[in-house]
Design a protein around this motif. Structure first.
Motif, PDB file in Angstrom:
ATOM      1  N   ASN A 122       0.833  -1.197   0.000  1.00 41.25           N
ATOM      2  CA  ASN A 122       0.000   0.000   0.000  1.00 41.25           C
ATOM      3  C   ASN A 122       0.878   1.260   0.000  1.00 41.25           C
ATOM      4  O   ASN A 122       0.599   2.218  -0.726  1.00 41.25           O
ATOM      5  CB  ASN A 122      -0.959   0.001   1.191  1.00 41.25           C
ATOM      6  CG  ASN A 122      -2.168   0.865   0.938  1.00 41.25           C
ATOM      7  OD1 ASN A 122      -2.981   0.570   0.075  1.00 41.25           O
ATOM      8  ND2 ASN A 122      -2.286   1.946   1.699  1.00 41.25           N
ATOM      9  N   ARG A 126       0.928   4.083  -2.853  1.00 38.07           N
ATOM     10  CA  ARG A 126       0.670   5.485  -2.483  1.00 38.07           C
ATOM     11  C   ARG A 126       1.771   6.398  -3.001  1.00 38.07           C
ATOM     12  O   ARG A 126       1.509   7.533  -3.402  1.00 38.07           O
ATOM     13  CB  ARG A 126       0.551   5.640  -0.964  1.00 38.07           C
ATOM     14  CG  ARG A 126      -0.829   5.384  -0.443  1.00 38.07           C
ATOM     15  CD  ARG A 126      -0.947   5.685   1.047  1.00 38.07           C
ATOM     16  NE  ARG A 126      -0.560   7.026   1.448  1.00 38.07           N
ATOM     17  CZ  ARG A 126      -1.272   8.131   1.246  1.00 38.07           C
ATOM     18  NH1 ARG A 126      -2.423   8.063   0.611  1.00 38.07           N
ATOM     19  NH2 ARG A 126      -0.842   9.300   1.661  1.00 38.07           N
ATOM     20  N   VAL A 132      -4.499   6.267  -3.970  1.00 39.02           N
ATOM     21  CA  VAL A 132      -4.430   5.149  -3.025  1.00 39.02           C
ATOM     22  C   VAL A 132      -4.548   5.705  -1.607  1.00 39.02           C
ATOM     23  O   VAL A 132      -3.737   6.542  -1.188  1.00 39.02           O
ATOM     24  CB  VAL A 132      -3.119   4.349  -3.193  1.00 39.02           C
ATOM     25  CG1 VAL A 132      -3.027   3.232  -2.164  1.00 39.02           C
ATOM     26  CG2 VAL A 132      -3.031   3.775  -4.611  1.00 39.02           C
ATOM     27  N   ALA A 133      -5.543   5.246  -0.874  1.00 37.74           N
ATOM     28  CA  ALA A 133      -5.796   5.750   0.480  1.00 37.74           C
ATOM     29  C   ALA A 133      -4.746   5.252   1.471  1.00 37.74           C
ATOM     30  O   ALA A 133      -4.331   4.092   1.418  1.00 37.74           O
ATOM     31  CB  ALA A 133      -7.188   5.325   0.943  1.00 37.74           C
ATOM     32  N   SER A 136      -6.369   2.405   3.481  1.00 40.53           N
ATOM     33  CA  SER A 136      -7.210   1.647   2.558  1.00 40.53           C
ATOM     34  C   SER A 136      -7.820   0.416   3.236  1.00 40.53           C
ATOM     35  O   SER A 136      -7.153  -0.271   4.015  1.00 40.53           O
ATOM     36  CB  SER A 136      -6.363   1.201   1.364  1.00 40.53           C
ATOM     37  OG  SER A 136      -7.076   0.285   0.564  1.00 40.53           O
ATOM     38  N   HIS A 138      -8.279  -2.210   1.805  1.00 34.99           N
ATOM     39  CA  HIS A 138      -7.514  -3.352   1.302  1.00 34.99           C
ATOM     40  C   HIS A 138      -6.565  -3.868   2.392  1.00 34.99           C
ATOM     41  O   HIS A 138      -6.281  -5.058   2.462  1.00 34.99           O
ATOM     42  CB  HIS A 138      -6.693  -2.963   0.062  1.00 34.99           C
ATOM     43  CG  HIS A 138      -7.494  -2.778  -1.181  1.00 34.99           C
ATOM     44  ND1 HIS A 138      -7.897  -3.825  -1.971  1.00 34.99           N
ATOM     45  CD2 HIS A 138      -7.946  -1.651  -1.784  1.00 34.99           C
ATOM     46  CE1 HIS A 138      -8.564  -3.355  -3.015  1.00 34.99           C
ATOM     47  NE2 HIS A 138      -8.607  -2.034  -2.927  1.00 34.99           N
ATOM     48  N   HIS A 178     -14.083  -0.780  -7.493  1.00 35.27           N
ATOM     49  CA  HIS A 178     -13.649  -1.091  -6.135  1.00 35.27           C
ATOM     50  C   HIS A 178     -14.915  -1.378  -5.340  1.00 35.27           C
ATOM     51  O   HIS A 178     -15.892  -0.633  -5.448  1.00 35.27           O
ATOM     52  CB  HIS A 178     -12.922   0.124  -5.539  1.00 35.27           C
ATOM     53  CG  HIS A 178     -12.735   0.051  -4.059  1.00 35.27           C
ATOM     54  ND1 HIS A 178     -11.558  -0.362  -3.487  1.00 35.27           N
ATOM     55  CD2 HIS A 178     -13.583   0.325  -3.031  1.00 35.27           C
ATOM     56  CE1 HIS A 178     -11.684  -0.336  -2.174  1.00 35.27           C
ATOM     57  NE2 HIS A 178     -12.905   0.085  -1.871  1.00 35.27           N
ATOM     58  N   ASP A 180     -16.123  -2.511  -1.225  1.00 35.49           N
ATOM     59  CA  ASP A 180     -15.660  -2.775   0.133  1.00 35.49           C
ATOM     60  C   ASP A 180     -16.855  -2.889   1.059  1.00 35.49           C
ATOM     61  O   ASP A 180     -17.985  -2.573   0.679  1.00 35.49           O
ATOM     62  CB  ASP A 180     -14.666  -1.710   0.604  1.00 35.49           C
ATOM     63  CG  ASP A 180     -15.274  -0.321   0.744  1.00 35.49           C
ATOM     64  OD1 ASP A 180     -16.296  -0.163   1.441  1.00 35.49           O
ATOM     65  OD2 ASP A 180     -14.709   0.627   0.160  1.00 35.49           O
TER      66      ASP A 180
END
Length: 189
Positions: A122, A126, A132-133, A136, A138, A178, A180
């Protein structure tokens, strides 16, 4: 003859047929699990990973219970393909993916773009992208990036959003959505 036919129809079969009819007739349910009810008391997910070349086509839930072996297989399939790290994938995310796949009414499997992401992956993503959080979902095994041959990003996003069960992002330029199991929200175009 009618007695033989009547006796061959089980109560479960009758109720399953009734429930399937109810799902078709009902316009919406409040969450992804609602879209999966009445499907013969099973939940199934079909996916392909272009990153690893692996495929999965598994029944992961039967009559109210998640199947541990199938969930172990899902966790491995959703792994961070860059370093092989796994995490237990949130069953709500898997249910949203399966419900969306059912609504899309396609024999095509999903292509999994990204499932679980390790903190290292991640951070690397990023550093290369503003999209990209930092925190995230993820990272917690609560998100998946998916595409499906023969279905547009718009079609997939509408199906996922109709589950009213989590976040749905549209990434039309990269041809994926995406999903979630976080708060219900949507973004992208």
């Amino acid at each position: 003859m009618m007695d033989k036919i009547a006796s061959s129809i089980s109560r479960r079969g009758f109720l399953g047929a009734f429930a399937a009819t109810a799902v078709i007739a009902a316009p919406t349910y409040s969450n992804a699990a609602g879209f999966l009810r009445g499907g013969g008391d099973i939940r199934r997910l079909k996916m392909y990973s272009g990153r690893t070349g692996e495929s999965i086509d598994t029944i992961y839930w039967i009559e109210g219970d998640y199947i541990p072996e199938a969930m172990t297989e899902m966790n491995r399939f959703f792994r961070d393909w860059r370093n092989g790290q796994t995490l237990q994938i949130d069953t709500r995310t898997i249910d949203i993916a399966a419900a969306t796949q059912n609504l899309l009414d396609s024999s095509q499997p999903y292509t999994l773009i990204s499932g679980y992401r390790s903190p290292q992956t991640n951070a690397m993503l990023r550093s290369n992208s503003s999209g990209v959080a930092r925190n995230s979902l993820h990272l917690q095994g609560q998100a998946a990036d998916l595409r499906m041959q023969g279905r547009s990003v718009s079609q997939m996003a509408r199906a996922a959003a109709s589950c009213n069960a989590g976040g749905v992002g549209r990434y039309s330029g990269s041809n994926f959505i995406h999903i979630d199991c976080g708060a219900v929200r949507s973004w992208g175009s």
